[in-house]
Design a protein around this motif. Structure first.
Motif, short mmCIF file in Angstrom:
data_model
loop_
_atom_site.label_atom_id
_atom_site.label_comp_id
_atom_site.label_asym_id
_atom_site.label_seq_id
_atom_site.Cartn_x
_atom_site.Cartn_y
_atom_site.Cartn_z
N ALA C 308 89.81 15.01 54.33
CA ALA C 308 90.06 16.10 55.27
C ALA C 308 88.78 16.38 56.05
CB ALA C 308 90.53 17.35 54.54
N ARG C 309 87.71 15.68 55.72
CA ARG C 309 86.40 15.85 56.34
C ARG C 309 85.94 17.30 56.25
NH1 ARG C 309 84.95 11.50 55.43
NH2 ARG C 309 83.17 11.64 56.82
N LYS C 310 86.16 17.91 55.12
CA LYS C 310 85.80 19.32 54.93
C LYS C 310 85.16 19.51 53.56
CE LYS C 310 88.01 22.96 55.63
NZ LYS C 310 89.09 23.80 55.15
N PRO C 311 84.31 20.51 53.40
CA PRO C 311 83.84 20.81 52.05
C PRO C 311 85.02 21.27 51.19
CG PRO C 311 82.62 22.07 53.70
CD PRO C 311 83.78 21.45 54.40
N VAL C 312 84.90 21.09 49.87
CA VAL C 312 85.92 21.64 48.98
C VAL C 312 85.93 23.14 49.16
CG1 VAL C 312 86.50 22.05 46.59
CG2 VAL C 312 85.78 19.79 47.31
N GLY C 375 91.40 21.02 58.53
CA GLY C 375 90.67 19.78 58.36
C GLY C 375 91.05 18.79 59.44
N TYR C 569 80.63 18.07 54.60
CA TYR C 569 81.37 17.41 55.67
C TYR C 569 81.42 18.32 56.89
CZ TYR C 569 82.97 13.99 52.28
OH TYR C 569 83.03 12.99 51.34
N SER C 570 81.42 17.70 58.06
CA SER C 570 81.59 18.42 59.33
C SER C 570 80.65 19.61 59.44
CB SER C 570 83.04 18.89 59.49
OG SER C 570 83.91 17.80 59.39
N VAL C 571 79.40 19.41 59.02
CA VAL C 571 78.42 20.49 59.14
C VAL C 571 78.05 20.63 60.62
CG1 VAL C 571 76.15 21.30 58.42
CG2 VAL C 571 77.51 19.90 56.88
N ASP C 577 79.75 13.43 60.83
CA ASP C 577 80.59 14.47 60.22
C ASP C 577 80.44 14.49 58.71
OD1 ASP C 577 82.05 12.27 59.49
OD2 ASP C 577 83.99 13.09 60.08
#
Lengths: 264, 224, 587
Positions: C308-312, C375, C569-571, C577
């Motif tokens: 999802a290219r996102k942090p948990v 995400g 992710y995606s910072v 990303d």
């Protein structure tokens, strides 16, 4: 792909609503006084259905809505403490609330004594049959000892032939007869391995454990023949360990008792 | 048995590395400092993996005996066939032997801390011998019970007696095996006051086995 | 002791085949060994389930060719009830112990955990090798029990005494087969404890510089917690196993009560308690459920974040939930025993504790949904299995709200409803975790990619298949169908069940066939798959910083330094990303 997952999850929700509301296979009709069971089941089912459908649909929706479209950007979100607290407290209240409500039927069965006038039936399970015993006119069960067990003489439970209290005991095999609307106290034993006394129509189940005496009680509310499957693996004949519970009118019951007594 | 963990302990520190992983720990960087300048010194030196491993093993052993103890209490509370055995005199003797062995182990470690090599080795050997004496003593107790016609299946208390003493003996035998390895290292002069983690870890295990025996002895004969 | 060849900094693998691949000390080789041990067991387990599913759907059909294969179990092609029960027992035992316990933990935990924390190997490599071979011996003994004289064990994977303790007198399969079964489990316990000890020490002691506890990937948290559960739960099963074995062969009476009459024979035993076994077994058995599922939860968190290219979402809440589940898992075992004759008062306490363990499970589900929210989801095969995991976890979890209530359990206990519940949540969901992990880490482990196309076909058939198999079982349970019945047709009230049985059996065969797609994909890709990059998924954790497959000493003698958490992710403002854990990049 996201849409496909969303559609499959939607289909899952529709199918489960269809399956659970269509009653294509459902509880046998309730014929005991444990009416709380069906109420609690329905309540739990509604709560669970809402949770289940919301969760599956949210999963499907998010997967579809936030798919990689090439030009979109994932948002860097590390979490949200307010959300955490809200859903933690919410689920806690719902789950524990249901759990507390779910104790009602348990209390009916285990924390309530059967009435003093309850009829007593002793059930002794063995591989792979149910033995039932009634105390007869004297209201007393005769003494039993494993050393008297003699299956060829149909003494399955080891009734002591020298005990006068046992002379009038009525014993049946795989057939239990009780009068309708009469509280019945069942004393469960097992001769060999663990079995489980299950009457689906009454919504009760209790293991019969060798070496232990366990009592339960119920009141049947409708005459008819009901089946007693064994619900704890007891060996190769487990699947055919079948008893019949015959709920009859008080008059029929008295007639049956007389017939059994003279038959002895 | 978790005791098999013991031979894993590095009895002889190699010349270049402390665990056969050459150099990996020698840069002094590993551990709990955060790498971003906010960390302090590492809390646990690498050699202490043996200590952590030992405490894990002891945790598992505790659970094993907790399970047996609860079975013991449960079984005793339920049954009408409980016939308690009397503690044989030899068991008192064994208890004393094991207690003394813990003492001699400590004497040995004290010598090592002062780098007194000869008493270190001597007390270590005495400890191992006392451990063996204990095992022989337990065997004598078994023979005496058997001579009285009390076997494993005779009654629940005798069943538990045999099971618990046998399991303790197996674990203690593991301790003696470990002591053997330590002794070999000691004879080859591989332990000093600065390098003694194998000795310390074995001592932890040994004292634990001692304490476990006291516990079992009390459970079996002094309670109920 | 450790005779691994080492020079300063760079370590080369041992030269000989046996030291390199058989009695290897390398955690990566041992992880793969565990994985293939589980793969073998799962194939046997599935085969057994196909056999008993055939019988359940068409109990009176005669399969001539099967009769030739199993002349005693299926004389004339008709399955005997004892053969049916043996299949069920061995299916459960193999799946729970040799698949769900070994593959996620012994397999992937062994391979990935040391790399993810920046270590060269496990803390005790010799012990690691020993754990595997002890487990292997346990499997050999278990397979021997399948072919034992007198029949394979048939007391179910829970092996309740007195049935499992009395010996041949209580029926076929209770002789040598059951004895070997107990011995195998005792050996298995030892192997698992050794493994758990190693995992805990490795996690506590071998983390790279900067790898603080709250920077560990959630997979590491899951494996670590699983190890604690294993370390404390397996000794209790071992104790129970020793006592059961002694009851069988030593003439003791721990679980066998006095005065039993079995098959008209008086059994000479003192007053033991069958419930004592149930307490010991389930004290282990409930944590065992979490031993099977926690690694899958960790993998799911890792995969959802990666793809999802996102942090948990809510990392700290996730860590607390893992620890909470692990802790509470030790206090709920009584919910397996509501109808056992246990004190009804303690049943109430167990019931409320059981329902409260649903809370951390719900937290996990919410946080997974939160991870997907906003995400940029890439539907790679591992991601599909992670999404499938969440769906199955919800479905399998909510039925626990029925079973955890003492009252409702009175009817549902030991029916097909229970089968639906635990297969979905600890069976299939955990298997989805294993599949997700396989597709995700295969490129790292073997340096080649698995086929995406066949992976997706495998996912869809399996996902739809398992729902077709297990969802109808809820209804069968509500209809009152007891478990472990080789043929329900003796009961009139179960007459409507044969349609369900046939539907489920057909679904089982299709789903099982779909697993061949996986097997072919797995082995084909081993040799023919596209070469994998070091970091094909653009993930952040340490295993993706090293070559695929990793060198013998993982980091080539260089010590990794960790600068950030596991899921960056995606910072905003970052070059890519994703930012890897060992990247000193300032954002």
């Amino acid at each position: 792909m996201g849409l496909a997952i969303a559609l499959v999850l939607l289909l899952l929700c529709v199918a489960s609503v269809f399956l659970f509301s269509g009653h294509y296979g459902w509880f046998p009709p309730l014929v005991s006084t444990f009416t709380d069971y069906d109420k609690q089941f329905t309540l739990t089912l509604i709560v669970v259905a809402v949770v289940f459908i919301l969760a599956q649909l949210a999963l499907g929706l998010f997967v579809w809505r936030y798919r990689d479209r090439g030009n979109n950007q994932a948002k860097h979100i590390e979490g949200n403490n307010t959300f955490e607290w809200v859903w933690t407290s919410l689920t806690f209240v719902i789950f524990i609330g249901l759990g507390i409500l779910g104790q009602r039927m348990w209390a009916d069965l285990h924390f309530t004594e059967p009435p003093a006038d309850a009829m007593v039936v002793e059930v002794t399970a063995q591989q792979f049959q149910w033995n039932f015993r009634y105390s007869g006119p004297d209201g007393q069960f005769g003494h039993t000892d494993p050393k008297y067990v003699d299956e060829s003489a149909l003494n399955f439970i080891g009734l002591d032939p020298h005990d006068p209290a046992g002379k009038d005991d009525i014993m049946t095999m795989n057939r239990m007869v009780v009068p309708v609307n009469q509280p019945v106290k069942v004393i469960l034993h097992s001769k060999d391995v663990t079995h489980s006394f299950f009457v689906p129509w009454f919504r009760i189940k209790q293991d019969a454990v060798p070496g232990m005496t366990i009592t339960i009680h119920f009141t049947a509310t409708k005459t008819g023949e009901y089946e007693i499957p064994c619900a704890e693996l007891c060996g190769l004949g487990h699947y055919k360990m079948r008893g019949v519970l015959d709920v009859v009118t008080p008059q029929e019951f008295q007639d049956w008792l007389k017939k059994q007594a003279t038959g002895q | 048995m978790p005791t098999t963990a013991l031979p894993e302990v590095e009895w002889a520190p190699p010349k270049t590395s402390d665990n056969g992983h050459g150099g990996f720990h020698h840069d002094g960087h590993r551990g709990f400092d955060r790498g971003d300048g906010r960390g302090g010194p590492r809390a646990i030196p690498p050699a202490d993996k043996y200590r952590i491993g030992m405490w894990c093993a002891l945790g598992a052993i505790v659970m094993l005996f907790v399970a047996f103890s609860s079975a013991y209490v449960y079984r005793q509370g339920l049954s009408f066939d409980w016939q308690p055995l009397q503690a044989l005199p030899v068991l008192w003797f064994n208890t004393a032997v094991l207690l003394i062995s813990s003492l001699t182990f400590e004497l040995s470690r004290r010598s090592l801390r002062r780098d007194h090599t000869t008493p270190f080795r001597a007390w270590l050997s005495v400890t191992a011998v006392l451990g063996l004496v204990f095992l022989v003593g337990q065997y004598v107790a078994w023979r005496q019970l058997a001579a009285q016609g009390i076997y494993l299946g005779t009654n629940p208390h005798s069943s538990f007696f045999y099971v618990l003493t046998a399991l303790h003996a197996v674990h203690l035998a593991g301790g003696i095996l470990a002591l053997g390895f330590v002794l070999r290292g000691a004879v080859r002069g591989r332990f000093t006051s600065a390098r003694r983690s194998a000795v310390d870890v074995t001592a932890t295990y040994w004292h634990f086995m001692d304490g476990l025996w006291i516990y079992l002895f009390v459970l079996l004969f002094q309670l109920g | 002791m450790s005779e691994a060849i080492h020079e300063a900094h760079v370590h080369h693998p041992p030269k000989g085949f046996i030291r390199k691949y058989i009695f290897s000390l390398d955690h990566k080789v041992i992880g793969i060994q565990y994985y293939f041990l589980a793969l073998f067991s799962v194939l046997v387990g599935i085969t057994l389930s196909l056999l008993f599913r055939m019988h359940l759907a068409w109990p009176n059909a005669s399969w001539d060719f099967m009769g030739k294969l199993f002349p005693t179990g299926m004389p004339g092609g008709l399955m005997t009830p004892e053969f049916y029960l043996s299949m069920v027992t061995m299916h459960g035992t193999l799946m729970v112990f040799f698949v769900l316990t070994t593959a996620p933990q012994g397999g992937f935990g062994n391979y990935i955990l040391p790399i993810q924390i920046g270590a060269e190997d496990m803390a005790f490599p010799v012990l690691n090798m020993l754990s595997f071979w002890v487990t292997f011996v346990a499997l050999v003994v278990m397979m021997m029990s399948l072919f034992a004289v007198g029949g394979a064990p048939l007391s179910g994977w829970t092996a309740y005494p007195p049935l499992s303790a009395l010996g041949s007198i209580s029926g076929p399969g209770e002789g040598l087969g059951q004895t070997l079964w107990v011995i195998s489990l005792a050996i298995f316990c030892v192997g698992s404890m050794l493994g758990a000890l190693n995992f805990i020490t490795t996690t506590l002691n071998l983390r790279a510089k900067g790898m603080t506890l709250m920077r560990m990937p959630l997979t590491v948290w899951a494996w670590f917690t699983t190890s604690i559960l294993g370390l404390l739960a397996f000794p209790v099963l071992l104790a129970g196993g020793i006592l059961l074995l002694l009851d069988r062969v030593g003439g003791t009476s721990f679980f066998i009560p006095a005065g039993l009459v079995v098959n008209e024979q008086l059994v000479h035993h003192n007053g033991g308690s069958p419930l004592l076994w149930q307490h010991l077994f389930w004290f282990f058995g409930h944590p065992e459920v979490y031993i099977a599922i926690l690694p899958g939860m960790g993998v799911t968190s890792q995969l959802l974040a990666t793809f999802a290219r996102k942090p948990v979402f809510g990392y700290k809440a996730m860590v607390s939930a893992i620890l909470g589940i692990g802790f509470l898992g030790f206090f709920v075992w009584g919910h397996h025993m509501f109808v056992s004759g246990m004190s009804p008062f303690s049943a109430v306490a167990f019931s409320l504790l059981t329902l409260s363990i649903g809370v951390p499970s719900a937290i996990k589900t919410f946080n997974w949904l939160g991870t997907l929210w906003k995400g940029k989801i890439q539907f790679k095969t591992p991601m599909l299995f992670a999404i499938g995991f969440v769906s199955l976890f919800v479905t399998g979890g909510v039925s626990g709200i029925f079973l955890g209530q003492t009252g409702l359990d009175l009817y549902l206990h030991d029916t097909y409803f229970v089968l639906a519940h635990f297969h979905l949540i600890m069976g299939v969901a955990a298997i989805f975790g294993i599949f997700g992990a396989t597709y995700y880490w295969f490129p790292k482990m073997f340096g080649r990619m698995m086929s995406e196309t066949w992976g997706k076909v495998h996912f869809w058939l399996t996902f739809v298949g398992v729902y077709c198999i297990f969802f109808p079982m809820h209804i069968m349970g509500i209809a009152g169908h007891p478990r472990r019945y080789s043929d329900p047709s003796n009961f009139k009230y179960l007459a409507g069940m044969s349609t369900y049985h046939q539907f489920i059996t057909i679904a089982t065969f299709i789903t099982a066939a779909a697993q061949f797609i996986f097997l072919i994909n797995l082995f084909w890709s081993l040799w023919k798959g596209k070469k994998a990059e070091d970091n094909p998924w653009h993930a952040t954790t340490l295993e993706w910083t090293i070559p695929s497959p990793p060198p013998h000493d993982n980091f080539g003698g260089k010590v990794p330094v960790v600068y950030r958490g596991a899921y960056e992710y995606s910072v905003p403002g970052a070059k890519q990303d994703f930012i890897m854990q060992n990247s000193p990049e300032e954002v």
